[in-house]
Write an enzyme that holds these catalytic residues in place. Structure first.
Site, short mmCIF file in Angstrom:
data_model
loop_
_atom_site.label_atom_id
_atom_site.label_comp_id
_atom_site.label_asym_id
_atom_site.label_seq_id
_atom_site.Cartn_x
_atom_site.Cartn_y
_atom_site.Cartn_z
N ARG A 166 0.75 -1.19 0.05
CA ARG A 166 0.18 0.05 -0.11
C ARG A 166 0.80 1.30 0.02
O ARG A 166 1.40 1.66 0.95
CB ARG A 166 -0.89 0.07 1.27
CG ARG A 166 -1.73 1.15 1.22
CD ARG A 166 -2.73 1.08 2.59
NE ARG A 166 -3.47 2.17 2.82
CZ ARG A 166 -3.15 3.30 3.65
NH1 ARG A 166 -1.88 3.48 4.18
NH2 ARG A 166 -3.75 4.39 3.78
N SER A 206 -12.79 -3.44 1.22
CA SER A 206 -12.95 -2.85 2.28
C SER A 206 -14.25 -2.49 2.88
O SER A 206 -15.36 -2.13 1.89
CB SER A 206 -12.29 -1.46 2.38
OG SER A 206 -10.79 -1.78 2.49
N LYS A 265 -3.66 5.38 8.95
CA LYS A 265 -4.24 6.09 7.97
C LYS A 265 -4.78 7.31 8.18
O LYS A 265 -5.66 7.57 8.90
CB LYS A 265 -5.44 5.02 7.55
CG LYS A 265 -5.02 3.86 6.74
CD LYS A 265 -6.21 3.00 6.22
CE LYS A 265 -6.90 3.65 5.02
NZ LYS A 265 -7.74 2.91 4.43
#
Length: 206
Positions: A38, A108, A138
């Site tokens: 990511r 998600s 995040k």
């Protein structure tokens, strides 16, 4: 082995400069069961692909599935084992059209309704539910769901495999599993660990 058991997520934004590959290798040696690339810091596509290929090759050496976050084209280009997308990324129907049969697909989930909608897609390998707890990993994290969402999904008879994400610590894993998740996705709990093998063993209940 359950792929979702200890699912490591990381990019250069999560680690000290130049440390992604050494940390990934240590995590692989220590027993992670899946890795998701990511990348939110690098902007040069050539640089991103080069790093993704290096991570992919390392995961192959340890026989651990390699997923890419969001970037469907990159995942297809380097023949990743899987792609993981969020609710605001490419429509899941489009992801499935491009990727089904070529790699595993994760999605998600942040609400019960999203979980119900996910059941329409038999091509999904799993859903990532969260953030379960507050997380600093995040910057765009959604509202926390707590364990209640996990329990509600299971109580409704939704049997998609679940990996829980967001604020995961070793102490919280037993309750997360009891609520119905097959595994946990971790970033900082592993990056910042002084003994990754011990952390992973604790999360696997070994």
């Amino acid at each position: 082995m359950n792929m979702l058991e200890v699912y490591f997520i990381a990019g250069t934004q999560d680690v000290p400069h130049g440390e992604l590959l050494p940390i990934l290798e240590d995590a692989l040696q220590s027993g992670i069961t899946c890795y998701q690339f990511r990348e939110k810091k690098l902007s040069n596509p050539v640089e991103i692909e080069k790093l993704a290929r290096s991570c992919h090759q390392m995961c192959r050496e340890y026989h651990v599935p390699f997923f890419i976050n969001d970037d469907v084209d990159l995942a297809l280009e380097i023949q990743a084992d899987g792609i993981h997308v969020g609710q605001e990324d490419m429509a899941i129907s489009d992801v499935i059209a491009k990727c089904a049969g070529k790699m595993q697909i994760g999605l998600s989930i942040n609400t019960f309704q999203q979980a119900v909608e996910a059941t329409a897609y038999e091509q999904l390998a799993y859903i990532g539910v969260g953030p379960i707890f507050e997380t600093s990993s995040k910057v765009d994290a959604k509202e926390t769901t707590g364990l209640d969402l996990l329990s509600a999904i299971r109580a409704a008879g939704i049997d998609l495999p679940i990996v829980a994400i967001g604020g995961i610590t070793t102490e919280r894993v037993p309750a997360i599993r009891k609520a119905g998740a097959q595994g946990v996705a971790i970033i900082s709990a592993l990056v910042k660990s002084s003994d990754r093998s011990r952390t992973i063993c604790a999360m696997r209940g070994i």
